[in-house]
Scaffold this motif. Sequence first.
Motif, mmCIF file in Angstrom:
data_model
loop_
_atom_site.group_PDB
_atom_site.id
_atom_site.type_symbol
_atom_site.label_atom_id
_atom_site.label_comp_id
_atom_site.label_asym_id
_atom_site.label_seq_id
_atom_site.Cartn_x
_atom_site.Cartn_y
_atom_site.Cartn_z
ATOM 1 N N PHE A 140 4.281 24.095 -13.666
ATOM 2 C CA PHE A 140 4.550 22.746 -13.186
ATOM 3 C C PHE A 140 4.877 21.809 -14.349
ATOM 4 C CE2 PHE A 140 2.330 24.645 -9.673
ATOM 5 C CZ PHE A 140 2.989 24.133 -8.572
ATOM 6 N N GLY A 141 4.366 22.113 -15.538
ATOM 7 C CA GLY A 141 4.626 21.260 -16.699
ATOM 8 C C GLY A 141 6.110 21.188 -17.002
ATOM 9 N N THR A 142 6.766 22.339 -17.008
ATOM 10 C CA THR A 142 8.190 22.378 -17.318
ATOM 11 C C THR A 142 8.993 21.619 -16.266
ATOM 12 O OG1 THR A 142 7.869 24.518 -18.335
ATOM 13 C CG2 THR A 142 10.113 23.939 -17.757
ATOM 14 N N THR A 143 8.655 21.835 -15.007
ATOM 15 C CA THR A 143 9.432 21.174 -13.953
ATOM 16 C C THR A 143 9.163 19.673 -13.941
ATOM 17 O OG1 THR A 143 7.705 21.936 -12.468
ATOM 18 C CG2 THR A 143 9.735 23.145 -12.442
ATOM 19 N N ALA A 144 7.929 19.296 -14.232
ATOM 20 C CA ALA A 144 7.638 17.856 -14.300
ATOM 21 C C ALA A 144 8.411 17.230 -15.459
ATOM 22 C CB ALA A 144 6.142 17.632 -14.485
ATOM 23 N N ALA A 145 8.522 17.966 -16.564
ATOM 24 C CA ALA A 145 9.258 17.455 -17.723
ATOM 25 C C ALA A 145 10.720 17.222 -17.364
ATOM 26 C CB ALA A 145 9.140 18.435 -18.888
ATOM 27 N N ALA A 154 1.086 5.518 -7.509
ATOM 28 C CA ALA A 154 -0.079 6.352 -7.854
ATOM 29 C C ALA A 154 0.340 7.763 -8.293
ATOM 30 C CB ALA A 154 -1.051 6.404 -6.681
ATOM 31 N N PRO A 155 1.311 8.410 -7.593
ATOM 32 C CA PRO A 155 1.688 9.763 -8.035
ATOM 33 C C PRO A 155 2.275 9.804 -9.433
ATOM 34 C CG PRO A 155 2.478 9.356 -5.801
ATOM 35 C CD PRO A 155 1.999 8.044 -6.342
ATOM 36 N N MET A 156 2.721 8.631 -9.931
ATOM 37 C CA MET A 156 3.292 8.630 -11.287
ATOM 38 C C MET A 156 2.263 9.058 -12.331
ATOM 39 S SD MET A 156 5.832 5.444 -11.709
ATOM 40 C CE MET A 156 7.185 5.153 -10.595
ATOM 41 N N ALA A 157 0.988 8.905 -11.985
ATOM 42 C CA ALA A 157 -0.049 9.367 -12.915
ATOM 43 C C ALA A 157 0.123 10.859 -13.182
ATOM 44 C CB ALA A 157 -1.425 9.084 -12.333
ATOM 45 N N GLY A 158 0.648 11.561 -12.181
ATOM 46 C CA GLY A 158 0.864 13.010 -12.324
ATOM 47 C C GLY A 158 1.921 13.361 -13.346
ATOM 48 N N LEU A 169 0.839 -1.211 0.000
ATOM 49 C CA LEU A 169 0.000 0.000 0.000
ATOM 50 C C LEU A 169 0.863 1.246 0.000
ATOM 51 C CD1 LEU A 169 -2.985 -0.709 2.400
ATOM 52 C CD2 LEU A 169 -3.046 -0.247 -0.043
ATOM 53 N N TYR A 170 1.902 1.202 0.825
ATOM 54 C CA TYR A 170 2.791 2.376 0.907
ATOM 55 C C TYR A 170 3.352 2.715 -0.468
ATOM 56 C CZ TYR A 170 6.803 5.294 1.896
ATOM 57 O OH TYR A 170 7.710 6.327 1.875
ATOM 58 N N PHE A 171 3.908 1.677 -1.128
ATOM 59 C CA PHE A 171 4.525 1.958 -2.426
ATOM 60 C C PHE A 171 3.487 2.342 -3.483
ATOM 61 C CE2 PHE A 171 8.145 -0.334 -0.573
ATOM 62 C CZ PHE A 171 9.125 0.595 -0.861
ATOM 63 N N PHE A 198 12.761 13.708 -17.186
ATOM 64 C CA PHE A 198 14.034 13.572 -17.906
ATOM 65 C C PHE A 198 15.116 13.032 -16.956
ATOM 66 C CE2 PHE A 198 18.109 15.760 -18.726
ATOM 67 C CZ PHE A 198 18.446 15.184 -19.937
ATOM 68 N N GLN A 199 15.175 13.605 -15.749
ATOM 69 C CA GLN A 199 16.180 13.160 -14.779
ATOM 70 C C GLN A 199 15.973 11.691 -14.409
ATOM 71 O OE1 GLN A 199 15.255 16.418 -11.997
ATOM 72 N NE2 GLN A 199 17.442 16.732 -11.809
ATOM 73 N N SER A 200 14.713 11.308 -14.217
ATOM 74 C CA SER A 200 14.420 9.926 -13.823
ATOM 75 C C SER A 200 14.802 8.946 -14.922
ATOM 76 C CB SER A 200 12.926 9.771 -13.516
ATOM 77 O OG SER A 200 12.559 10.630 -12.504
ATOM 78 N N VAL A 201 14.423 9.288 -16.154
ATOM 79 C CA VAL A 201 14.697 8.370 -17.270
ATOM 80 C C VAL A 201 16.200 8.228 -17.475
ATOM 81 C CG1 VAL A 201 14.447 8.060 -19.764
ATOM 82 C CG2 VAL A 201 12.486 8.761 -18.405
ATOM 83 N N VAL A 202 16.909 9.357 -17.442
ATOM 84 C CA VAL A 202 18.363 9.278 -17.626
ATOM 85 C C VAL A 202 18.996 8.525 -16.454
ATOM 86 C CG1 VAL A 202 20.487 10.608 -17.862
ATOM 87 C CG2 VAL A 202 18.432 11.373 -19.010
ATOM 88 N N GLY A 203 18.474 8.757 -15.242
ATOM 89 C CA GLY A 203 18.982 8.038 -14.073
ATOM 90 C C GLY A 203 18.808 6.539 -14.238
ATOM 91 N N LEU A 204 17.644 6.130 -14.739
ATOM 92 C CA LEU A 204 17.376 4.704 -14.964
ATOM 93 C C LEU A 204 18.358 4.132 -15.983
ATOM 94 C CD1 LEU A 204 15.527 2.202 -14.601
ATOM 95 C CD2 LEU A 204 14.170 3.077 -16.507
ATOM 96 N N LEU A 205 18.584 4.900 -17.068
ATOM 97 C CA LEU A 205 19.518 4.426 -18.094
ATOM 98 C C LEU A 205 20.921 4.273 -17.505
ATOM 99 C CD1 LEU A 205 18.346 6.543 -21.179
ATOM 100 C CD2 LEU A 205 17.921 4.130 -20.715
ATOM 101 N N PHE A 206 21.320 5.214 -16.668
ATOM 102 C CA PHE A 206 22.642 5.143 -16.045
ATOM 103 C C PHE A 206 22.748 3.907 -15.146
ATOM 104 C CE2 PHE A 206 25.516 8.901 -16.368
ATOM 105 C CZ PHE A 206 24.910 9.470 -17.471
ATOM 106 N N VAL A 207 21.694 3.641 -14.384
ATOM 107 C CA VAL A 207 21.712 2.469 -13.498
ATOM 108 C C VAL A 207 21.844 1.193 -14.327
ATOM 109 C CG1 VAL A 207 20.294 1.062 -11.972
ATOM 110 C CG2 VAL A 207 20.471 3.500 -11.575
#
Lengths: 324, 518
Positions: free
Chosen positions: A289-294, A48-52, A40-42, A298-307
């Motif tokens: 908020f659109g720009t900052t969410a973008a 769930a916030p990923m929908a945002g 539930l926590y996750f 971007f940071q998350s996707v690149v972070g995933l690729l780096f991992v």
Amino acid sequence: MSSSPTAPATTAAPPTARARRRPAARWSLGLILLAVPGILYFLVMNYAPMAGLVVAFKEFDVSQGIFGSPWNGLRNFEYFIATGSAPRILWNTVFLNTLFLASTLVVGIVLAIMLNEIRLSIYKRTMQSAIFFPYFVSPVVISVILQVLLAGVGGQSGAVNDMLSVFSLPQVSWYSEPGPWPVILTIVKVWQLGGYQSVIFLAAITSISEETYEAAAIDGATRAQMAWHITVPMLRPTIAILVILGVGRIFYGDFGTIYAIVGDNGLLFPTTDVIDTYVFRALRTLGDFGTTAAVGLFQSVVGLLFVLGALQLQRRFAKDTSVL
Amino acid sequence: MPKPTIAMSVKEDTMSFTPSRRALLSGAAAGMLGLAACQPSAPLGSGSGGEGVGEHPSLAYLPSTQPANWSAVIGAVNEKMKADIGTTLDAQFLNWSQYAQQVLLKFTAAETFDSALNARWMNMVQLVSSNSLADLTDEIGKHENLSKALAPELIEANKWSGRLWGIPQVNGAARIHHFGYRDDLAAGELTDFDSFLKYLSDVKQKNPDITPFELHNNVGLNQAITFSPLTWEDPQPVSQAFSGGSIGVAINPDDPTDIRPVYESEHIIEGIRVLRDLYEKGLVNKDALTLDSATANSQFAAGRFAAHGVITDGLGSQSLKTLQAAVPGASLANLLPYRDGLAAKPFQTFQSDNFAVINPAGDVDRALQIQDWLSIQENHDMLAYGIEGTDWTASGEDKYEALSDYVFPGFALLWRIDLERMPSTISASEEEIFAWSKKFENFTLDPLATFYPDVTPVKKEDAELTNVATEHLKPLCSGAVDVDAGLDALRRAAEAAGIEKVMEEMRTQISAHLAEQG
């Protein structure tokens, strides 16, 4: 003549229906109930916030809400990517994070080895607490300490400049010179996190078998040789995990520390402006908020690729210590 | 098949409940929805149709720190307000250094509160373009005391394209940046710009522990304009920018469509050169870019600086009491070094620097009722100056003597020209300048007086220019970088950020405005 041990009768018996169901037994109600709070926590806090994230592709308007706002394709990504500062900001982010990661790991290992060599328990615990303490110091307090050290009242002196004067060295206007700041910030991070990392490594060191050290001692190894040839190699899995975790966040600037120390001092931007500080300034200007969410996406996707990249490298070149 | 059991055992014979993954996920989703249903729903909309006035305090965000004796004052204010109009006020104070961005985020995140201070130099342009502010155009007239306290000229001058987006917070007609200084450190009367520069040098020589002039991290064009000798010789129109903090354009008063980037204005370049000279001579503090305004003001009041920038709001002498406690015998004075003195007739738009803006996601009616209540002298005085007899006492007809350290940021909520009192500590020079600033006829109407640019078409470029201003213009205006090299870097960065597109849009909007004005 000795008879060979016979296999237990049960192993020779045909599998029963209960035994065939064993893999399904992983779905124990008890285990499920234990897992529910975590799941539930996750779900609530992470998934769930990923929908945002759709905000990254929308022209966000408060009055229309996240899902009611119109789509705008990749326009939110353009703001960051098209800016002339993007290469510098990306470089600063990766460069500073690499410096922070490497230096805190090295210092953490060295401190852990040094702590491990202390035999007097009370002294060891006192030292451990002392080097761990900076982890709890707020970046704002660190900023004030740095101002006292580097600028003083009115920005015209500071303890470091006073010391330079003692040795007849020229004074430095630290808050006007961007050059030294990667080093200054790295020193701050090492001071902040060195002790924290050392505790992790110390925990790993305690799991190394004493017999290994005893064998080395019988072979005549010195303490330094034992540290270098036994302790450090045995810490490789721990180092690997910390590197993977660090690499995953290499595109996240250390906003808390950097913004508290540098703030809006544009003179230091050439070496200290990272993605997060840049986006923060954009958000407070645009309120978009659109720009900052973008940029966050971007940071998350690149972070995933780096991992993923780091994992592949580990599997290829350091299979024995690969963590996943 | 054994019956499902809920025993918390790991024995194999109880491991018989085997829900599918889909069932498990469905259960978790249901749980999540259940949790979501437990969340209290945030009230949206004006609230006037739902909760009645007075059921919750009206939340207002204000800059600066909580005033001394605040709990007693707000207690007395709320007691009277509750009895009069059935509601109360909950004022939350946010530090100046983060105020603008915090309030912007509260608005754009649709947080429920009633009112806040905002301004064009903060993010009011963005808030208007994102429909985050309540339109007050037709609302003021519905409130008798409020409409009586706001002159029609003031309302008209502060409409943006015919709409009013906030209650103008002014205590005079014009807003002129000038100098406030420690009179006790001056050898004689300061009358012009050169004598002021000499004063700064003398302070440095005679009082090495005092920094002659204070700059803080809000440094920008105002400082460049104030320190430009050309400004005092030949006052120019106020420059125009799409948003506060961005890079604006200098206007040719004879042809307002003839514009150029502010960094090409001779007035501003000269001011930057003076600031650089002062910086190199140690006549201004070198930590301006990291020194926040609250700390700078407290350092001025502690006697660490000899002079600073002030504005014609009559509050320059407000710190005198604290200053005299730190430096017995200290006195303050103001200098407005126009070549023609108070006959200079500088350009003015008469647009308010600050507005009390109302949040459409809050209770608009309640916020306006409070504004109306604060437009009555007795109520206004209670919040503005504190409890009479404890925090202040009247001094003459238009002054008050502070009895405590209570200082309320009235410019953020309740400034009304006719209701304001001056501090009894006001210096003679400041009182003269303040009185001069209250008369519309002492100023020349700016050719773009009622013009408010719409940032929407160049929003991204304007945001990028704000970054450029932070990185290049602020350091220039603090004197921290070489002028020619700094201007070159600023020009290159501004061009890369799209200054040409921004100027073209500004030119188009100015032309349209002038055509509309006839």
